[in-house]
Every structure is written in structure tokens, then in C-alpha cells.
Motif scaffolding. Structure first.
Motif, PDB file in Angstrom:
ATOM      1  N   VAL A  33     -23.801  77.419  -8.373  1.00 34.92           N
ATOM      2  CA  VAL A  33     -23.108  78.066  -7.042  1.00 34.92           C
ATOM      3  C   VAL A  33     -21.955  76.797  -6.936  1.00 34.92           C
ATOM      4  CG1 VAL A  33     -23.091  78.413  -4.673  1.00 34.92           C
ATOM      5  CG2 VAL A  33     -25.133  79.095  -6.288  1.00 34.92           C
ATOM      6  N   SER A  34     -20.722  77.187  -6.819  1.00 32.81           N
ATOM      7  CA  SER A  34     -19.714  76.489  -6.613  1.00 32.81           C
ATOM      8  C   SER A  34     -18.493  77.070  -5.681  1.00 32.81           C
ATOM      9  CB  SER A  34     -19.163  76.033  -7.929  1.00 32.81           C
ATOM     10  OG  SER A  34     -18.374  77.170  -8.793  1.00 32.81           O
ATOM     11  N   GLY A  35     -17.638  76.169  -5.146  1.00 38.76           N
ATOM     12  CA  GLY A  35     -16.698  76.547  -4.291  1.00 38.76           C
ATOM     13  C   GLY A  35     -15.587  75.567  -3.759  1.00 38.76           C
ATOM     14  N   ILE A  36     -14.873  75.851  -2.975  1.00 34.89           N
ATOM     15  CA  ILE A  36     -13.784  74.919  -2.504  1.00 34.89           C
ATOM     16  C   ILE A  36     -14.246  74.686  -0.964  1.00 34.89           C
ATOM     17  CG2 ILE A  36     -11.448  74.428  -1.927  1.00 34.89           C
ATOM     18  CD1 ILE A  36     -11.978  74.408  -4.866  1.00 34.89           C
ATOM     19  N   VAL A  37     -14.307  73.583  -0.243  1.00 32.12           N
ATOM     20  CA  VAL A  37     -14.591  73.216   1.060  1.00 32.12           C
ATOM     21  C   VAL A  37     -13.151  72.897   1.501  1.00 32.12           C
ATOM     22  CG1 VAL A  37     -15.699  72.219   2.822  1.00 32.12           C
ATOM     23  CG2 VAL A  37     -16.691  72.536   0.579  1.00 32.12           C
ATOM     24  N   LYS A  38     -12.530  73.580   2.588  1.00 36.92           N
ATOM     25  CA  LYS A  38     -11.281  73.061   3.370  1.00 36.92           C
ATOM     26  C   LYS A  38     -11.300  73.302   4.746  1.00 36.92           C
ATOM     27  CE  LYS A  38      -9.495  77.685   1.900  1.00 36.92           C
ATOM     28  NZ  LYS A  38      -8.376  78.471   1.274  1.00 36.92           N
ATOM     29  N   ASN A  39     -10.283  72.774   5.357  1.00 33.50           N
ATOM     30  CA  ASN A  39     -10.005  72.623   6.664  1.00 33.50           C
ATOM     31  C   ASN A  39      -9.658  74.014   7.060  1.00 33.50           C
ATOM     32  OD1 ASN A  39      -8.854  72.658   9.359  1.00 33.50           O
ATOM     33  ND2 ASN A  39      -8.865  70.652   9.353  1.00 33.50           N
ATOM     34  N   SER A  40     -10.246  74.788   7.938  1.00 32.51           N
ATOM     35  CA  SER A  40     -10.291  76.222   8.244  1.00 32.51           C
ATOM     36  C   SER A  40      -8.732  76.370   8.805  1.00 32.51           C
ATOM     37  CB  SER A  40     -11.081  76.807   9.120  1.00 32.51           C
ATOM     38  OG  SER A  40     -12.399  77.051   8.453  1.00 32.51           O
ATOM     39  N   LEU A  41      -8.218  75.524   9.789  1.00 30.22           N
ATOM     40  CA  LEU A  41      -7.083  75.797  10.511  1.00 30.22           C
ATOM     41  C   LEU A  41      -5.819  75.081   9.550  1.00 30.22           C
ATOM     42  CD1 LEU A  41      -8.224  74.032  13.910  1.00 30.22           C
ATOM     43  CD2 LEU A  41      -7.923  76.469  13.041  1.00 30.22           C
ATOM     44  N   THR A  42      -6.004  73.972   8.804  1.00 27.99           N
ATOM     45  CA  THR A  42      -4.733  73.521   8.071  1.00 27.99           C
ATOM     46  C   THR A  42      -4.833  73.686   6.705  1.00 27.99           C
ATOM     47  OG1 THR A  42      -5.914  71.643   7.339  1.00 27.99           O
ATOM     48  CG2 THR A  42      -4.869  71.539   9.740  1.00 27.99           C
ATOM     49  N   GLU A  43      -5.875  74.298   5.937  1.00 27.80           N
ATOM     50  CA  GLU A  43      -6.225  74.723   4.680  1.00 27.80           C
ATOM     51  C   GLU A  43      -6.177  73.628   3.689  1.00 27.80           C
ATOM     52  OE1 GLU A  43      -6.698  78.016   3.347  1.00 27.80           O
ATOM     53  OE2 GLU A  43      -6.757  78.279   5.571  1.00 27.80           O
ATOM     54  N   GLU A  44      -6.349  72.362   4.480  1.00 21.31           N
ATOM     55  CA  GLU A  44      -6.332  71.120   3.567  1.00 21.31           C
ATOM     56  C   GLU A  44      -7.598  71.050   2.942  1.00 21.31           C
ATOM     57  OE1 GLU A  44      -6.636  66.129   4.814  1.00 21.31           O
ATOM     58  OE2 GLU A  44      -6.712  67.777   6.439  1.00 21.31           O
ATOM     59  N   LEU A  45      -7.725  70.683   1.762  1.00 27.85           N
ATOM     60  CA  LEU A  45      -8.935  70.348   0.690  1.00 27.85           C
ATOM     61  C   LEU A  45      -9.530  69.380   1.431  1.00 27.85           C
ATOM     62  CD1 LEU A  45      -7.455  71.239  -2.719  1.00 27.85           C
ATOM     63  CD2 LEU A  45      -8.680  72.943  -0.935  1.00 27.85           C
ATOM     64  N   LEU A  46     -11.060  69.457   1.342  1.00 29.94           N
ATOM     65  CA  LEU A  46     -11.740  68.409   1.853  1.00 29.94           C
ATOM     66  C   LEU A  46     -12.720  67.847   1.094  1.00 29.94           C
ATOM     67  CD1 LEU A  46     -13.039  70.052   5.503  1.00 29.94           C
ATOM     68  CD2 LEU A  46     -11.065  68.436   5.002  1.00 29.94           C
ATOM     69  N   PRO A  47     -12.340  66.429   0.589  1.00 27.95           N
ATOM     70  CA  PRO A  47     -13.228  65.778  -0.308  1.00 27.95           C
ATOM     71  C   PRO A  47     -14.285  65.026   0.626  1.00 27.95           C
ATOM     72  CG  PRO A  47     -11.093  64.383   0.117  1.00 27.95           C
ATOM     73  CD  PRO A  47     -11.016  65.874   0.947  1.00 27.95           C
ATOM     74  N   GLY A  48     -15.199  64.704  -0.217  1.00 30.87           N
ATOM     75  CA  GLY A  48     -16.394  63.941   0.400  1.00 30.87           C
ATOM     76  C   GLY A  48     -17.421  64.797   1.356  1.00 30.87           C
TER      77      GLY A  48
END
Length: 136
Positions: A33-48
Motif C-alpha cells: 500500500v503506497s501513496g503520496i501525502v500532501k497539504n490539502s490546501l497548497t498541494e505541497e508534498l509532505l516529507p516526514g
């Protein structure tokens, strides 16, 4: 009374996300199970971002591109996404086979109690004492 054309939506926290194809995974096998986590408002990718399945005590951390990956056995789980300064997100999933689950997170704000700093003019300042005043 709500207008008839108003769409009723269920929060993603309460939905069940089906990952993969039910006929693709044999008993005892695991799935990615994989995916991308990002800020919902800015679409910025979230490391950590910590991605954790408490039931299995299995977790991962998103990389510099916001990407995460977990190996999970077939079954139903709750995946939690956590990061300091962001509101925690939970997703209920049923894992059938390999698949993706992208997640959006938002900032979390908490108001602190009032802080009062005081000293006497005659005394030399040697120590700072913080007094928290409880809000009523």
C-alpha cells in the motif's frame, strides 16, 4: 430543511477505502500500500509524515517527495497519518492487493494559555518564572 439539490458528503475519516482487487491476493500473501501525502490546501508534498497501522504495529515515514509504502497482509485496517503541526488523518482500508492511497493533510492550530512575565525593578533578574493563567 436542507435544499433538495444539496449534496450530502461523508468525511473521509468514516469511509472505507478498498485497495486492490479482491481476486488478486491469495491467503497469507502481503500487499504493498503506497501513496503520496500532501497539504490539502497548497498541494505541497509532505516529507516526514508518520504512516502507522496500530493493529499490526507497522509503520513508515514519507520521503522527500511525500511518498510512503507499507507491506500489509490482506485484511481491514486503520492507517493513521501524523506530523507535528498538522491535523492527524485516519483512513479505514480493506487491503486486497497492491494499490495506492493518496492523503491530504491540513495545518493544526492550538491556542496556548496566556503567559505573564513579571519582575521587581529593585531585584536583579536572576531567573525567569513563567506563570500560566487558566482560562475560565
Amino acid at each position: 430543511m436542507a435544499p433538495e439539490n444539496e449534496e450530502k458528503t461523508i468525511s473521509d475519516e468514516y469511509k472505507i477505502f478498498k485497495i486492490g482487487n479482491p481476486s488478486s491476493l491469495k491467503n497469507g500473501a502481503t500487499a504493498s500500500v503506497s501513496g503520496i501525502v500532501k497539504n490539502s490546501l497548497t498541494e505541497e508534498l509532505l516529507p516526514g509524515v508518520i504512516v502507522y497501522v496500530a493493529k499490526l504495529k507497522v509503520g513508515a515515514v514519507s520521503n522527500a517527495s511525500g511518498y510512503y509504502s507499507l507491506e500489509l497482509p490482506k485484511g481491514q485496517y486503520q492507517i493513521e497519518y501524523r506530523m507535528v503541526g498538522l491535523k492527524s488523518v485516519r483512513r479505514n482500508v480493506i487491503v486486497y492487493s497492491d494499490g495506492a492511497l493518496d492523503v491530504g493533510m491540513v495545518m493544526s492550530t492550538k491556542q496556548l494559555n496566556e503567559v505573564i512575565v513579571s519582575a521587581n525593578k529593585e531585584d536583579k533578574l536572576r531567573d525567569v518564572k513563567w506563570v500560566l493563567k487558566k482560562s475560565v
